[in-house]
Design a protein around this motif. Structure first.
Motif, mmCIF file in Angstrom:
data_model
loop_
_atom_site.group_PDB
_atom_site.id
_atom_site.type_symbol
_atom_site.label_atom_id
_atom_site.label_comp_id
_atom_site.label_asym_id
_atom_site.label_seq_id
_atom_site.Cartn_x
_atom_site.Cartn_y
_atom_site.Cartn_z
ATOM 1 N N THR A 311 0.766 -1.231 0.082
ATOM 2 C CA THR A 311 0.126 0.071 -0.062
ATOM 3 C C THR A 311 0.854 1.252 -0.114
ATOM 4 N N ASP A 405 -6.081 -2.780 -6.143
ATOM 5 C CA ASP A 405 -5.397 -3.713 -5.064
ATOM 6 C C ASP A 405 -6.376 -4.895 -4.967
ATOM 7 N N GLU A 406 -5.714 -5.995 -4.392
ATOM 8 C CA GLU A 406 -6.148 -7.255 -4.308
ATOM 9 C C GLU A 406 -6.777 -7.877 -5.776
ATOM 10 N N GLY A 559 -6.788 -7.499 3.044
ATOM 11 C CA GLY A 559 -6.269 -6.630 3.228
ATOM 12 C C GLY A 559 -6.668 -5.665 4.769
HETATM 13 MG MG MG Z 1 -2.856 -4.502 1.057
#
Ligand code: MG
Ligand code: ADP
Length: 703
Positions: A311, A405-406, A559
């Protein structure tokens, strides 16, 4: 294109095959009714039917004589039913079907348990193939729970050799399919074109398309099947790789203004961050900087295990882009994560004067419209959001950088869709699911790759244990002790679905039990059915250490970052996949505190499930876990879960098959290098195949 349509891909049909896309209803022998049935198994066009490959085969060239059958062997016989007896289930006795089967050499009894409905398919006086295990009962041999298929005299199919078996659906029999495919093959032979260039086929000794189709549907030998399969696996990978190379090339056709990085921004963020970045993080940041500052567009995959600190990397790049006056979008799979990311970003961006906002589908219309307006006017610098970012009405003023993300939670098409909202946007996709190299090439072959292998300094791995049910008490004792020390705890409950109250019941019930068990402690409950305000309040309470034990469903898988929570108990761990368990464990290794991961496993779980738990207990290395995952599940399954909406079919089923991928990739590279636009005559059909793909909107328009 609307996002929904991107999912509506036919299940089959990788290669370009027929000169015309002939809808299946125009095929002889297919009426409206059968069309619907075929649609159900993913067959929409003639081509799909020809590419509807068998799932297994049976060798019917060795039919055994009844008088020579041996106990213990699985055998194939061809016999007539001379009598049939059905006994119903009765006080604990199973329903049984007994049939006398006769061929020219003798008789044997066929027996089936617990399948009374089979009697409708077995008829006295008719002949069938029976395939099953020969066992002795009292003094006689029986063929037990045999598969059978009727021998059809009016049937002109020659099914005495190797016979193909297809995946069926209601209203479609093996013989229907076999006949249909045969007819198609002979009627449309001249419409079928070759996509693999001659020199490649020659080099690898692949059968041509006609040989291969006949070799896979009506093989003369098992060698035939093998060669045909390899050709089709190659074909699938080859086209996929050409698409990837093409896409990569197209992305870089246009120039855009370069952008210079203001390094004072970087220093400020590092200051706000309060840790030193790891070497891998620094390196990844440099790589992303070179992407965003370049006058050519780029896409990159940032791979790093859970907790490796992706991140921060994305954030620093995002801030630099935003400070240069461009917009940034952060797409994450869940609302919970969106909220968390926004907070993290705000924390890191202190003093940078950036406007950060959030959009999720839970937002009221008015608020959403307001955000749309601000985005299109450039009044928001960084927007964090879920799928809601993909909404057609959402437009940017000047989107330059997209972070996903992810990544494994989104389809390829979705990331492209978001990137298309900025004419010149770079994409950074982040994945915490380490992927074996072979698969990474397939899924992300068009991306540059940055790797974070190093963990933040001092990071400890979770002690992991498989706990027997009867030792649950010890775990509870341990939890009390850890809470006493000030730590927090997750208890994760496996749920298949969270869509209805009923499905949720176990977690809620469990929560109530736990409240009684841990009387003096503060418990919270989190699951997907809570509305976003409730979810957020539970999470806030947990984050602020006002909850000791968070009982939760998989909502927390992705996350979530709460460093003080260092103990996790997983109930019914056998219901989770390897990647999920690894992700879950990642939740508790977010700091330098020692952490503990307990999987409470019942005695009677399947051995494959136990194997998974053992893998998790043995290693914390995400890459090792990914390799194991590939081994345990096979690529076909992994393709599906790693990347929703990716190439849906894959006839590749074993790791060996993946070796063909490397070959396909290097051949594809050669082809594109020599003939980037596939204009040479020998690439004409290949080019059409690719075009067809793109036209169908399957995947890869340059974004
Ligand atoms: Mg993450
Ligand atoms: P992931 O790669 O799983 O997305 P995050 O970016 O969420 O990981 O980082 C995991 C945790 O580690 C966060 O709490 C973050 O603040 C912390 N972290 C990240 N980088 C470092 C570092 N270099 N030193 C110490 N802590 C770090």
């Amino acid at each position: 294109m609307k996002p929904e349509t991107l999912h509506a891909m036919p299940e089959k049909g990788c290669g370009y095959l027929c000169k015309k896309m002939i809808p299946i209803r125009y095929v002889k022998g297919v009426g409206p009714k059968r069309e619907k049935i075929l649609n159900r198994v993913g067959v929409f066009f003639l081509k799909d039917l020809l590419y509807y490959f068998p799932v297994r085969y049976q060798d019917r060239s060795h039919i055994e004589q009844i008088n020579l059958l041996e106990e213990g062997k699985t055998s194939l016989i061809r016999a007539e039913i001379t009598s049939l007896k059905v006994s119903q289930a009765f006080y604990g006795r199973k329903a049984t079907i007994r049939a006398s089967l006769r061929d020219s050499t003798g008789n044997i009894q066929g027996i089936w348990f617990n399948q009374p409905y089979l009697k409708d398919y077995l008829k006295i006086g008719l002949s069938y193939y029976f395939y099953g295990k020969i066992q002795r009962y009292n003094d006689r041999l029986q063929i037990v729970s045999a598969e059978f298929e009727r021998l059809n005299s009016e049937d002109d199919l020659d099914i005495s050799g190797i016979v193909a078996f297809y995946r069926l659906t209601q209203g479609l029999s093996q013989n229907n399919l076999r006949r249909l495919i045969r007819t198609c093959f002979s009627n449309y032979r001249n419409q079928i074109v070759e996509t693999i260039p001659f020199d490649i086929r020659k080099e690898y000794n692949f059968p041509n398309i006609l040989e291969a189709l006949s070799g896979i549907h009506s093989p003369a030998s098992f060698e035939d099947i093998k060669r045909s399969r390899q050709r089709f696996i190659f074909e699938e990978f080859f086209i996929m790789q050409i698409l990837l190379f093409r896409r990569k090339a197209e992305l870089r056709l246009k120039r855009r203004p370069a952008l210079s990085i203001d390094h004072s921004v970087v220093d400020k963020v590092k200051n706000n961050f309060g840790f030193t970045l790891t070497g891998d993080q620094e390196k990844a940041i440099c790589e992303v900087f070179s992407d965003v500052s370049s006058d050519l567009r780029n896409s990159r995959l940032l791979q790093g295990d859970v907790g490796s600190g992706k991140t921060v990397v994305a954030s620093i790049a995002a801030f630099c882009v935003a400070r240069s006056g461009f917009q940034v979008a952060f797409m994450v799979p869940t609302e919970v994560l969106a909220i968390q990311h926004k907070k993290t970003l705000e924390g890191l961006a202190k003093g940078l004067d950036l406007k950060i906002d959030i959009i999720t589908s839970g937002l009221a219309i008015k608020k959403r419209k307001d955000i749309y307006a601000k985005l299109s006017q450039g009044k928001i610098d960084i927007i964090v959001g879920t799928h809601a970012l993909l909404n057609e009405d959402l437009r940017f003023k000047n989107l330059r950088f997209v972070v996903v993300d992810e990544q494994h939670r989104f389809g390829v098409a979705q990331r492209a869709l978001l990137a298309r909202k900025g004419i010149d946007a770079d994409i950074l996709v982040m994945s915490a699911t380490p992927i074996p190299r072979s698969l990474a090439l397939t899924l992300y072959g068009d991306l540059e790759v940055s790797l974070i292998k190093e963990y933040p300094k001092g990071r400890k791995f979770a002690r992991t244990e498989i706990v027997k049910e009867k030792e649950r008490g010890k775990v509870y004792e341990f939890i009390r002790q850890k809470v006493q020390e000030g730590r927090q705890v997750y208890i994760i409950y496996a749920l298949v679905e969270e869509s209805s109250q009923e499905d949720l019941y176990p977690a809620v019930q469990m929560y109530e039990r736990l409240v009684k068990e841990f009387k003096s402690l503060r418990l919270g409950l989190l699951h997907g059915r809570l509305d976003s305000r409730q979810k957020q309040s539970v999470l806030n309470n947990f984050k602020n250490n006002e909850i000791d034990i968070l009982v939760s469903t998989l909502v927390v898988e992705v996350g979530l970052d709460i460093p003080n929570a260092t103990v996790m108990v997983v109930e019914n761990p056998e219901r989770f996949g390897l990647a999920q368990l690894h992700q879950l464990r990642g939740r508790i290794t977010r700091s330098n505190l020692p952490s503990y991961f307990f999987m409470i496993a019942k005695k009677d779980i399947y051995s494959s499930a136990r194997k998974r738990l053992e893998v998790i207990a043995e290693t914390c290395d995400g890459f090792k876990i990914a390799e194991q995952d590939l081994e345990l599940r096979g690529p076909g399954d992994l393709f599906g879960t790693l990347q929703a909406g990716y190439l849906p079919t894959s006839i590749a089923s074993s790791q060996d098959d993946l070796k063909i991928l490397e070959t396909a990739r290097s051949r594809a590279f050669k082809v594109i290098k020599k003939d980037p636009y596939l204009e040479l005559r020998q690439h004409k059909e290949l080019n059409s195949a690719i075009k067809e793909y793109i036209d169908k909107g399957l995947l890869w328009q340059a974004s």
